[in-house]
Every structure is written in C-alpha cells, then in structure tokens.
Design a protein around this motif. Structure first.
Motif, PDB file in Angstrom:
ATOM      1  N   ASP A  88       0.816  -1.219   0.000  1.00 24.68           N
ATOM      2  CA  ASP A  88       0.000   0.000   0.000  1.00 24.68           C
ATOM      3  C   ASP A  88       0.852   1.273   0.000  1.00 24.68           C
ATOM      4  O   ASP A  88       0.340   2.371   0.075  1.00 24.68           O
ATOM      5  CB  ASP A  88      -0.962   0.010   1.186  1.00 24.68           C
ATOM      6  N   GLY A  89       2.180   1.129  -0.085  1.00 24.19           N
ATOM      7  CA  GLY A  89       3.075   2.280  -0.180  1.00 24.19           C
ATOM      8  C   GLY A  89       3.711   2.694   1.139  1.00 24.19           C
ATOM      9  O   GLY A  89       4.632   3.504   1.148  1.00 24.19           O
ATOM     10  N   ARG A  90       3.192   2.181   2.265  1.00 21.25           N
ATOM     11  CA  ARG A  90       3.791   2.515   3.552  1.00 21.25           C
ATOM     12  C   ARG A  90       5.195   1.924   3.640  1.00 21.25           C
ATOM     13  O   ARG A  90       5.493   0.917   3.001  1.00 21.25           O
ATOM     14  CB  ARG A  90       2.961   1.946   4.708  1.00 21.25           C
ATOM     15  N   ILE A  91       6.025   2.567   4.425  1.00 21.18           N
ATOM     16  CA  ILE A  91       7.380   2.064   4.642  1.00 21.18           C
ATOM     17  C   ILE A  91       7.485   1.599   6.084  1.00 21.18           C
ATOM     18  O   ILE A  91       7.108   2.327   7.003  1.00 21.18           O
ATOM     19  CB  ILE A  91       8.424   3.144   4.340  1.00 21.18           C
ATOM     20  N   LYS A  92       7.955   0.386   6.257  1.00 19.20           N
ATOM     21  CA  LYS A  92       8.186  -0.154   7.598  1.00 19.20           C
ATOM     22  C   LYS A  92       9.683  -0.368   7.768  1.00 19.20           C
ATOM     23  O   LYS A  92      10.356  -0.886   6.887  1.00 19.20           O
ATOM     24  CB  LYS A  92       7.452  -1.481   7.788  1.00 19.20           C
ATOM     25  N   HIS A  93      10.182   0.051   8.914  1.00 14.49           N
ATOM     26  CA  HIS A  93      11.589  -0.130   9.227  1.00 14.49           C
ATOM     27  C   HIS A  93      11.730  -1.383  10.078  1.00 14.49           C
ATOM     28  O   HIS A  93      10.944  -1.608  11.007  1.00 14.49           O
ATOM     29  CB  HIS A  93      12.127   1.089   9.984  1.00 14.49           C
ATOM     30  N   ILE A  94      12.729  -2.191   9.733  1.00  9.35           N
ATOM     31  CA  ILE A  94      12.950  -3.424  10.492  1.00  9.35           C
ATOM     32  C   ILE A  94      14.408  -3.515  10.906  1.00  9.35           C
ATOM     33  O   ILE A  94      15.283  -2.883  10.313  1.00  9.35           O
ATOM     34  CB  ILE A  94      12.563  -4.682   9.678  1.00  9.35           C
ATOM     35  N   HIS A  95      14.643  -4.261  11.964  1.00 10.59           N
ATOM     36  CA  HIS A  95      16.001  -4.536  12.439  1.00 10.59           C
ATOM     37  C   HIS A  95      16.129  -6.055  12.476  1.00 10.59           C
ATOM     38  O   HIS A  95      15.294  -6.740  13.066  1.00 10.59           O
ATOM     39  CB  HIS A  95      16.208  -3.933  13.826  1.00 10.59           C
ATOM     40  N   MET A  96      17.178  -6.565  11.841  1.00  8.00           N
ATOM     41  CA  MET A  96      17.350  -8.008  11.761  1.00  8.00           C
ATOM     42  C   MET A  96      18.698  -8.407  12.341  1.00  8.00           C
ATOM     43  O   MET A  96      19.713  -7.754  12.062  1.00  8.00           O
ATOM     44  CB  MET A  96      17.264  -8.478  10.306  1.00  8.00           C
ATOM     45  N   ILE A  97      18.682  -9.427  13.160  1.00  7.34           N
ATOM     46  CA  ILE A  97      19.901  -9.983  13.733  1.00  7.34           C
ATOM     47  C   ILE A  97      19.933 -11.460  13.350  1.00  7.34           C
ATOM     48  O   ILE A  97      18.940 -12.173  13.517  1.00  7.34           O
ATOM     49  CB  ILE A  97      19.915  -9.855  15.269  1.00  7.34           C
ATOM     50  N   ALA A  98      21.056 -11.940  12.828  1.00  9.41           N
ATOM     51  CA  ALA A  98      21.154 -13.342  12.429  1.00  9.41           C
ATOM     52  C   ALA A  98      22.560 -13.864  12.726  1.00  9.41           C
ATOM     53  O   ALA A  98      23.538 -13.124  12.625  1.00  9.41           O
ATOM     54  CB  ALA A  98      20.841 -13.510  10.950  1.00  9.41           C
ATOM     55  N   ASN A  99      22.619 -15.120  13.108  1.00 11.77           N
ATOM     56  CA  ASN A  99      23.895 -15.799  13.342  1.00 11.77           C
ATOM     57  C   ASN A  99      23.942 -17.073  12.510  1.00 11.77           C
ATOM     58  O   ASN A  99      22.944 -17.780  12.362  1.00 11.77           O
ATOM     59  CB  ASN A  99      24.061 -16.159  14.821  1.00 11.77           C
ATOM     60  N   GLN A 100      25.111 -17.356  11.994  1.00 11.61           N
ATOM     61  CA  GLN A 100      25.316 -18.560  11.189  1.00 11.61           C
ATOM     62  C   GLN A 100      25.638 -19.716  12.134  1.00 11.61           C
ATOM     63  O   GLN A 100      26.500 -19.598  13.004  1.00 11.61           O
ATOM     64  CB  GLN A 100      26.473 -18.311  10.233  1.00 11.61           C
ATOM     65  N   MET A 101      24.924 -20.841  11.938  1.00  8.07           N
ATOM     66  CA  MET A 101      25.158 -22.003  12.795  1.00  8.07           C
ATOM     67  C   MET A 101      25.204 -23.264  11.933  1.00  8.07           C
ATOM     68  O   MET A 101      24.415 -23.403  10.997  1.00  8.07           O
ATOM     69  CB  MET A 101      24.031 -22.143  13.825  1.00  8.07           C
ATOM     70  N   PRO A 102      26.113 -24.161  12.236  1.00  5.41           N
ATOM     71  CA  PRO A 102      26.132 -25.423  11.476  1.00  5.41           C
ATOM     72  C   PRO A 102      24.952 -26.303  11.899  1.00  5.41           C
ATOM     73  O   PRO A 102      24.594 -26.367  13.065  1.00  5.41           O
ATOM     74  CB  PRO A 102      27.467 -26.058  11.870  1.00  5.41           C
ATOM     75  N   SER A 103      24.341 -26.962  10.915  1.00  8.11           N
ATOM     76  CA  SER A 103      23.240 -27.871  11.234  1.00  8.11           C
ATOM     77  C   SER A 103      23.798 -29.267  11.506  1.00  8.11           C
ATOM     78  O   SER A 103      24.995 -29.529  11.362  1.00  8.11           O
ATOM     79  CB  SER A 103      22.237 -27.910  10.094  1.00  8.11           C
ATOM     80  N   ARG A 104      22.918 -30.185  11.883  1.00  2.00           N
ATOM     81  CA  ARG A 104      23.344 -31.554  12.208  1.00  2.00           C
ATOM     82  C   ARG A 104      23.883 -32.303  10.990  1.00  2.00           C
ATOM     83  O   ARG A 104      24.750 -33.145  11.111  1.00  2.00           O
ATOM     84  CB  ARG A 104      22.183 -32.327  12.792  1.00  2.00           C
ATOM     85  N   ASN A 105      23.388 -31.963   9.796  1.00  2.00           N
ATOM     86  CA  ASN A 105      23.860 -32.662   8.596  1.00  2.00           C
ATOM     87  C   ASN A 105      25.045 -31.957   7.942  1.00  2.00           C
ATOM     88  O   ASN A 105      25.459 -32.327   6.859  1.00  2.00           O
ATOM     89  CB  ASN A 105      22.710 -32.840   7.599  1.00  2.00           C
ATOM     90  N   GLY A 106      25.596 -30.914   8.595  1.00  4.10           N
ATOM     91  CA  GLY A 106      26.787 -30.252   8.088  1.00  4.10           C
ATOM     92  C   GLY A 106      26.530 -28.999   7.277  1.00  4.10           C
ATOM     93  O   GLY A 106      27.460 -28.281   6.930  1.00  4.10           O
ATOM     94  N   ASP A 107      25.269 -28.755   6.918  1.00  2.00           N
ATOM     95  CA  ASP A 107      24.934 -27.527   6.192  1.00  2.00           C
ATOM     96  C   ASP A 107      24.963 -26.337   7.159  1.00  2.00           C
ATOM     97  O   ASP A 107      24.980 -26.497   8.368  1.00  2.00           O
ATOM     98  CB  ASP A 107      23.541 -27.621   5.564  1.00  2.00           C
ATOM     99  N   LEU A 108      24.966 -25.159   6.585  1.00  2.00           N
ATOM    100  CA  LEU A 108      24.906 -23.949   7.414  1.00  2.00           C
ATOM    101  C   LEU A 108      23.486 -23.429   7.458  1.00  2.00           C
ATOM    102  O   LEU A 108      22.784 -23.396   6.451  1.00  2.00           O
ATOM    103  CB  LEU A 108      25.839 -22.875   6.867  1.00  2.00           C
ATOM    104  N   GLU A 109      23.053 -23.022   8.643  1.00  2.00           N
ATOM    105  CA  GLU A 109      21.741 -22.428   8.830  1.00  2.00           C
ATOM    106  C   GLU A 109      21.916 -21.074   9.499  1.00  2.00           C
ATOM    107  O   GLU A 109      22.934 -20.818  10.144  1.00  2.00           O
ATOM    108  CB  GLU A 109      20.867 -23.309   9.733  1.00  2.00           C
ATOM    109  N   TYR A 110      20.921 -20.258   9.328  1.00  2.00           N
ATOM    110  CA  TYR A 110      20.924 -18.955   9.998  1.00  2.00           C
ATOM    111  C   TYR A 110      19.788 -18.921  11.004  1.00  2.00           C
ATOM    112  O   TYR A 110      18.655 -19.292  10.698  1.00  2.00           O
ATOM    113  CB  TYR A 110      20.756 -17.817   8.983  1.00  2.00           C
ATOM    114  N   VAL A 111      20.105 -18.488  12.196  1.00  2.00           N
ATOM    115  CA  VAL A 111      19.116 -18.338  13.253  1.00  2.00           C
ATOM    116  C   VAL A 111      19.115 -16.865  13.644  1.00  2.00           C
ATOM    117  O   VAL A 111      20.173 -16.275  13.853  1.00  2.00           O
ATOM    118  CB  VAL A 111      19.472 -19.212  14.479  1.00  2.00           C
ATOM    119  N   GLY A 112      17.931 -16.280  13.722  1.00  2.00           N
ATOM    120  CA  GLY A 112      17.894 -14.863  14.044  1.00  2.00           C
ATOM    121  C   GLY A 112      16.518 -14.375  14.397  1.00  2.00           C
ATOM    122  O   GLY A 112      15.604 -15.159  14.633  1.00  2.00           O
TER     123      GLY A 112
END
Length: 88
Positions: free
Chosen positions: A5-29
């Motif tokens: 609708d044209g409005r602007i929303k400001h967001i703040h994002m925090i994320a950390n990279q963590m290895p998963s159990r199968n060896g892939d990388l995941e981000y939690v935040g």
C-alpha cells in the motif's frame, strides 16, 4: 521495507550462522519492526532542530537589545546631558 500500500516499515534483523546436524549452514535470528521508534527518532530530531533555531533567534534578539542599550542609548544619553549642560 515498502509495503504494497506504499507505507514504509523499518525493520532490524539480527542473524547468526550455525552449522546444522547434517553439516549444512543455517541462519538463526530475529526480525523486529522498529517503525515507531524510527518515527519517534525523526520527531525528536525535528524538535531539537526547532529548539536550536529558536535558541539562536532568542540569543540574537538579546544581543541586539544589549547593543541597542549600551552602544546607542548610553552615548545618546551622554550627548543629551552634555547638550543640556551647554544650554544652561
């Protein structure tokens, strides 16, 4: 973020990279909407700017009054007194 609708929303994002159990990388935040805080900061900035402007104008007015009193009125009073003394 710009909403559909044209409005602007400001967001703040925090994320950390963590290895998963199968060896892939995941981000939690987390994502937090900070639109209200951003708007409050903008309003505060505007109020501070207006206060600084009024303070400058007030100081300028006081300076002008001081100059008028000391640099104009006192010499005129001395001239008037001298003129009255000469007249007598």
């Amino acid at each position: 973020m710009q909403m559909p609708d044209g409005r602007i929303k400001h967001i703040h994002m925090i994320a950390n990279q963590m290895p998963s159990r199968n060896g892939d990388l995941e981000y939690v935040g987390a994502v937090i909407e900070i639109t209200a805080a951003k708007n409050a900061d903008e309003a505060l900035f505007q109020a501070q700017s207006q206060l600084a402007r009024v303070t400058r104008l007030t100081s300028l007015g006081e300076l002008a009054a001081s100059i008028a009193h000391y640099d104009v009125n006192q010499p005129l009073a001395a001239i008037r007194s001298s003129g009255e003394a000469c007249h007598r």
